[in-house]
Enzyme design. Structure first.
Site, PDB file in Angstrom:
ATOM      1  CB  SER A  87      88.790  12.692  32.851  1.00 32.60           C
ATOM      2  OG  SER A  87      87.820  13.014  34.001  1.00 32.60           O
ATOM      3  CG  HIS A 107      92.660  11.309  30.664  1.00 28.71           C
ATOM      4  ND1 HIS A 107      91.569  11.318  29.677  1.00 28.71           N
ATOM      5  CD2 HIS A 107      92.041  10.719  31.902  1.00 28.71           C
ATOM      6  CE1 HIS A 107      90.630  10.900  30.179  1.00 28.71           C
ATOM      7  NE2 HIS A 107      90.868  10.344  31.608  1.00 28.71           N
ATOM      8  CG  ASN A 130      86.307  12.127  29.192  1.00 31.71           C
ATOM      9  OD1 ASN A 130      86.092  10.918  28.919  1.00 31.71           O
ATOM     10  ND2 ASN A 130      86.664  12.290  30.448  1.00 31.71           N
ATOM     11  CD  GLU A 150      92.072  12.047  26.091  1.00 36.27           C
ATOM     12  OE1 GLU A 150      91.358  12.160  24.890  1.00 36.27           O
ATOM     13  OE2 GLU A 150      91.577  12.258  27.008  1.00 36.27           O
TER      14      GLU A 150
END
Length: 596
Positions: free
Chosen positions: A121, A142, A192, A154
């Site tokens: 991540s 991800h 993130n 992702e």
């Protein structure tokens, strides 16, 4: 034609890895699930069976489907079991050296055409890929936790990842029923990178004792519609995991100070306060792994107990202003049983406000949320006026006029002369310093901010803003009034943005900077935050609703007060405002609304 993946491997069967195994097995793909030891393998098996059993109990999975799902999973110890898979996804802890060792071994074990993927991540997919002799076949996939539920994936390509590999993985995501966003290898990717700056800012706010953990979390849930408050979310993610992600983003992402983990975070991790998984983080839980919060020494008293010896009696309220916010506040107080004096600049404005209140109350009756008797009673409690002198006998005045400091200061100076001693004077400002308004009076101890959110009759949050001169009695009175209104009052200091705007708008500004850098599209960034983080709106949707001019003004105020370089308004936001692209209200902002 996309390649067909008949068997995939998953390395690491913690919460994330077991969830990824379930995603594949649910969709008819055979899985080789690998762990480092028999004990770890059994824990992973238990995680998977527990998740599927819960799905059966909730009626989301038939028993036969569960049994078929579990039959597709081959649990094995050791990477050698992955010799015949078409794709491997690694889901081990976020340590670069560990991942590099695993990928070097996978490179040796797996067949030459196999794709090697990491679920990282925050770490560099590129740095992981160079541990292999096939970096063109390494990619980031991800997933978000919980993987069986969250729709977003992702897909992270490096500068050498083959276009065929990217296309094959995108097709696989579609087969799995996921929405993929394909991006390049940058610290934090989309979700993130936007999420953790906000979370870290919230930790810093709590560390500075600006507001309580409960008030910070309630503010973001009720003021922004987020599924969880930032501190509760940190506990769910795990403070150690959050620390590692922030530290990686800080080192890889240009050493932005906002990504430098808050000192409190490092202290809590060192002390073993890791969140839900350890039973204690920002909150205390019933037991390790439990989601149930239990009271601890930091749990605040109930409002009634806290106000037992402080709040003044409030029976009659004055509301000054004629805009949307003033109209909503009048309705809120009248429905709650208060006598209300509405003061505007002239009879014509009073008539418009009166009509707007009647229209809103009538809608409540039509929708079944208000009886005709209650509507008539509420209207009967309102007195319409065009002169401030009619506020001479009220117990509380709420100012809701234009956001110009000179106008508010002049009004408060007049209220100081007109109102009786002991009256609480409140401003609904969302961005101006409350202390500047308070010092226009001879009674700054009686002045407080009451920041209602629009539309006031619907939004459940009020930010109660204390200045350094606000008395404890005034604050207690404000809390009691909010409770009687059926609102959640959160207490904070007199600082630019208060809680909600101070946490929300830097996140929105970061999204604009991400778009400006051509890292991703507005659509993909919006998808990432809605599907990956559960946000009700993506950042660009929200910016267009709020208004780009309003957003720019708030971001400028935050930057001027806090002098944090990362808070400087994104040039793209300034350019759009200069061009008159203000969002929905002008027909165009980040998107063209004239064609919708």
């Amino acid at each position: 034609m996309a390649r067909e993946f008949t068997r995939v491997g998953v390395v690491g069967l913690g919460t994330m890895g077991a969830g990824i195994v379930e995603v594949f097995a649910r969709n008819g793909v055979d899985v080789t699930a690998v762990e480092i030891s028999d004990g770890a393998l059994e824990r992973g098996r238990a995680t998977l069976t527990g998740s599927t059993d819960r799905a059966v109990a909730k009626g989301k999975l038939a028993e036969a489907e569960r049994d078929a799902l579990l039959a597709r999973v081959d649990f094995r110890v050791g990477l050698d079991a992955l010799h015949d898979v078409d794709l491997v996804i690694e889901a081990v802890p976020e340590h670069l050296d560990l991942k590099q060792r695993i990928f070097a071994e996978l490179d040796r074990v797996c067949k030459p055409e196999a794709i090697l993927a990491t679920n990282t991540s925050s770490l560099s997919v590129t740095e992981i890929s160079v541990a292999t002799t096939r970096p063109n076949q390494v990619i980031g996939i991800h997933f978000f936790n919980p993987a069986p539920v969250m729709k977003l994936v992702e897909v992270v390509r490096t500068v050498v990842t083959s276009a065929d590999v990217v296309a094959d993985v995108e097709a696989l995501c579609e087969r799995l029923g996921k929405v993929d966003v394909t991006i390049s290898d940058r610290a934090g990717f989309i979700a993130n990178a936007l999420l953790f700056g906000y979370l870290n800012h919230a930790v810093g706010m709590f560390e500075a004792r600006y507001a309580t953990r409960e008030d910070i979390d309630a503010a973001m849930k009720l003021g922004c519609g987020l599924p969880m408050g930032p501190l509760a979310l940190m506990d769910l993610i795990g403070l150690d995991t959050a620390y590692e992600i922030l530290d990686t983003m800080y080192r890889r992402g240009g050493r932005d100070r906002r990504h430098a983990p808050a000192p409190l975070l490092k202290q809590m991790v060192t002390a073993g306060l890791l969140g839900r998984k350890s039973g204690r983080g920002f909150y205390t839980y019933e037991r390790p792994g439990s989601p149930k919060v239990v009271p601890d020494e930091y749990t605040p008293l109930a409002v009634d107990a806290a106000l037992a010896d402080g709040a003044r009696a409030i029976a009659k309220v004055g509301v000054v202003g004629s805009g949307t916010m003033a109209t909503g506040i009048i309705e809120v107080f009248a429905k709650a049983g208060y006598e209300v004096v509405s003061v505007t600049r002239g009879a014509e404005k009073s008539a418009k406000v009166c009509e707007a209140v009647k229209t809103s109350l009538n809608k409540g009756v039509v929708r079944g949320k208000l009886s005709e008797t209650d509507r008539d009673a509420a209207l009967g409690r309102i007195t319409w006026s065009a002169t401030l002198e009619h506020l001479a006998d009220v117990d509380l005045v709420v100012e809701a006029v234009i956001e110009e400091l000179s106008v508010k200061k002049a009004l408060f100076a007049s209220l100081d002369e007109i109102c009786k001693p002991g009256v609480v004077l409140a401003t609904t400002t969302s961005s101006l310093p409350v202390i500047d308004v308070a010092m226009a009076t001879q009674r700054p101890a009686d002045v407080v901010g009451l920041h209602f959110f629009n539309p006031a009759p619907i939004m459940p949050l009020v930010e109660i803003v204390q200045t350094i001169r606000t008395s404890a009695e005034t604050s207690a009175t404000a809390r009691a009034v909010c409770a009687k209104l059926g609102k959640t009052g959160v207490v904070c200091g007199d600082r630019s943005g208060f809680i909600v705007n101070a946490l929300l708008f830097p996140y929105l500004n970061d999204a604009v900077k991400m778009l400006e850098a051509s890292y991703s599209t507005a659509d993909d960034i919006d998808y990432a935050m809605k599907l990956g983080c559960g946000y009700p709106m993506g950042p660009f949707e929200l910016l267009d609703v709020v208004g780009l001019d309003v957003s720019l003004a708030i971001q400028r105020e935050l930057y001027l007060e806090l002098r944090e370089p990362g808070f400087a308004p994104a040039p793209l936001l300034e350019h759009l405002v200069t061009a008159g692209y203000l969002g929905r209200k002008s027909g165009r902002g980040f998107r063209d609304h004239t064609r919708r």
